[in-house]
Design a protein around this motif. Structure first.
Motif, PDB file in Angstrom:
ATOM      1  N   ALA A 150       0.842  -1.209   0.000  1.00 18.15           N
ATOM      2  CA  ALA A 150       0.000   0.000   0.000  1.00 18.15           C
ATOM      3  C   ALA A 150       0.874   1.254   0.000  1.00 18.15           C
ATOM      4  N   ARG A 151       1.962   1.219   0.770  1.00 20.18           N
ATOM      5  CA  ARG A 151       2.866   2.396   0.800  1.00 20.18           C
ATOM      6  C   ARG A 151       3.570   2.579  -0.538  1.00 20.18           C
ATOM      7  N   LEU A 152       3.955   1.480  -1.165  1.00 22.80           N
ATOM      8  CA  LEU A 152       4.610   1.580  -2.477  1.00 22.80           C
ATOM      9  C   LEU A 152       3.651   2.183  -3.491  1.00 22.80           C
ATOM     10  N   GLN A 153       2.410   1.736  -3.428  1.00 22.40           N
ATOM     11  CA  GLN A 153       1.397   2.285  -4.346  1.00 22.40           C
ATOM     12  C   GLN A 153       1.242   3.788  -4.141  1.00 22.40           C
TER      13      GLN A 153
ATOM     14  N   ILE B  93      12.792   0.775   4.598  1.00 21.81           N
ATOM     15  CA  ILE B  93      12.643   0.831   3.137  1.00 21.81           C
ATOM     16  C   ILE B  93      12.780   2.271   2.639  1.00 21.81           C
ATOM     17  N   SER B  94      12.126   3.196   3.317  1.00 20.57           N
ATOM     18  CA  SER B  94      12.160   4.579   2.826  1.00 20.57           C
ATOM     19  C   SER B  94      13.564   5.156   2.909  1.00 20.57           C
TER      20      SER B  94
ATOM     21  N   ARG C 151      16.383   3.346   2.823  1.00 16.69           N
ATOM     22  CA  ARG C 151      17.243   2.624   1.881  1.00 16.69           C
ATOM     23  C   ARG C 151      17.021   3.087   0.442  1.00 16.69           C
ATOM     24  N   PHE C 152      15.752   3.354   0.079  1.00 23.06           N
ATOM     25  CA  PHE C 152      15.454   3.667  -1.320  1.00 23.06           C
ATOM     26  C   PHE C 152      14.995   5.115  -1.527  1.00 23.06           C
ATOM     27  N   ASP C 153      15.227   5.927  -0.493  1.00 23.25           N
ATOM     28  CA  ASP C 153      14.975   7.357  -0.614  1.00 23.25           C
ATOM     29  C   ASP C 153      13.517   7.665  -0.990  1.00 23.25           C
ATOM     30  N   LEU C 154      12.587   7.117  -0.216  1.00 26.48           N
ATOM     31  CA  LEU C 154      11.152   7.340  -0.432  1.00 26.48           C
ATOM     32  C   LEU C 154      10.588   8.160   0.730  1.00 26.48           C
ATOM     33  N   SER C 155       9.395   8.725   0.520  1.00 25.44           N
ATOM     34  CA  SER C 155       8.816   9.544   1.597  1.00 25.44           C
ATOM     35  C   SER C 155       7.651   8.811   2.262  1.00 25.44           C
TER      36      SER C 155
ATOM     37  N   ALA D  79       5.524   0.340  10.658  1.00 23.48           N
ATOM     38  CA  ALA D  79       6.292   1.598  10.726  1.00 23.48           C
ATOM     39  C   ALA D  79       7.795   1.303  10.722  1.00 23.48           C
ATOM     40  N   ARG D  80       8.197   0.259  11.445  1.00 17.89           N
ATOM     41  CA  ARG D  80       9.631  -0.099  11.455  1.00 17.89           C
ATOM     42  C   ARG D  80      10.102  -0.487  10.049  1.00 17.89           C
TER      43      ARG D  80
END
Ligand code: T5A
Length: 221
Positions: free
Chosen positions: A36-39, A214-215, A217-221, A208-209
């Motif tokens: 869901a967060r990736l989407q 992930i965020s 490591r891959f520079d996501l918000s 959340a952890r």
């Protein structure tokens, strides 16, 4: 690696992320939240699982998980790799080459933990067989593996809420203690790839952890 993958730079390929852990630690739940967060971030992803993930591998999964299946450890290992080889060639590599992220519920670490440590008690002959199969048939490993770390009995209690135990879930508890030791050994051996996630607490806390890792490591918000 396929020819199409060889032609692409690393930044054009999708990310390959696996989730690992003992029974009932919450991988399925956490993967749903991650997807869901990736989407939300506009990332094209493929959610898949092992054993399974392709039509043929799903047929092998049914056999492997069926409590009525009675096979020796080497046959089990080879069936898992037959399933994985098909999954890799038919699903994972094509997705990665299109820039799709692949989020996989279990991968080769599960074989090392379950077949290498659980079944074979860490026997070096079995571990060498697994390493050989990986080297020969698995051209791409996950770049990041999230090991959901939870005491075995707590995971079993979560998984035990289900009515019917599959062929693996029917094993005695010392089998799962050895699997835990296997994951622990793998995390020590591959500190750059395997990230330990504390799976205690609520799903929201665990999610959340995971997103924090992930965020970052891959520079996501
Ligand atoms: N296997 C697999 C091998 O032996 N070798 C291999 O090479 C491979 C690839 C797969 C079996 O195959 C074996 C390992 C496995 O035994 P499976 O059904 O896919 O079988 O088994 P699991 O991967 O273990 O999947 P589970 O569904 O059992 O566990 P999950 O996905 O880790 O847990 P999940 O999310 O389903 O959660 C379990 C329960 O806990 C709740 C959920 O709602 C659910 O009811 N839950 C929580 N409760 C409290 N707090 C939280 N934070 C919670 N998170 C989830």
């Amino acid at each position: 690696m396929t020819a199409s993958n060889e032609l692409k730079s690393a930044s054009e390929l999708g990310r390959f992320i696996s989730f690992e852990g003992t029974e009932g630690v919450g991988k399925t739940t956490a993967i749903e939240a991650l997807c869901a967060r990736l989407q939300d971030n506009g990332i094209d992803y493929l959610r898949t699982r092992e054993p399974g993930g392709s039509p043929f591998a799903e047929r092998l999964r049914s056999i492997l998980l069926d409590p009525a299946t009675s096979i020796d450890d080497d046959t089990e290992l080879l069936l898992l790799f037959a399933a994985r080889c098909d999954h890799m060639q038919q699903v994972i590599l094509p997705a990665l080459s299109q820039g799709t992220w692949v989020i996989c519920d279990r991968f080769t670490d599960s074989t090392i933990a379950y077949q290498g440590y659980g079944r074979a008690h860490g026997d070096s002959v079995m571990l060498t067989k697994i390493d050989t199969l990986i080297a020969q048939f698995i051209p791409q490993l996950p770049e990041l593996t999230l090991w959901l770390d939870l005491p075995v009995d707590e995971g079993m209690a979560r998984a035990g809420k289900r009515s019917v135990a599959d062929r693996f879930e029917q094993q005695a508890s010392d089998f799962f203690m050895r699997i835990y030791e296997g994951f622990s050994a793998l995390a020590d051996q591959h500190p750059d790839r395997i990230q330990l996630i504390d799976a205690n607490g609520s799903s929201e806390e665990v999610n959340a952890r995971i997103w924090q890792v992930i965020s970052a490591r891959f520079d996501l918000s």
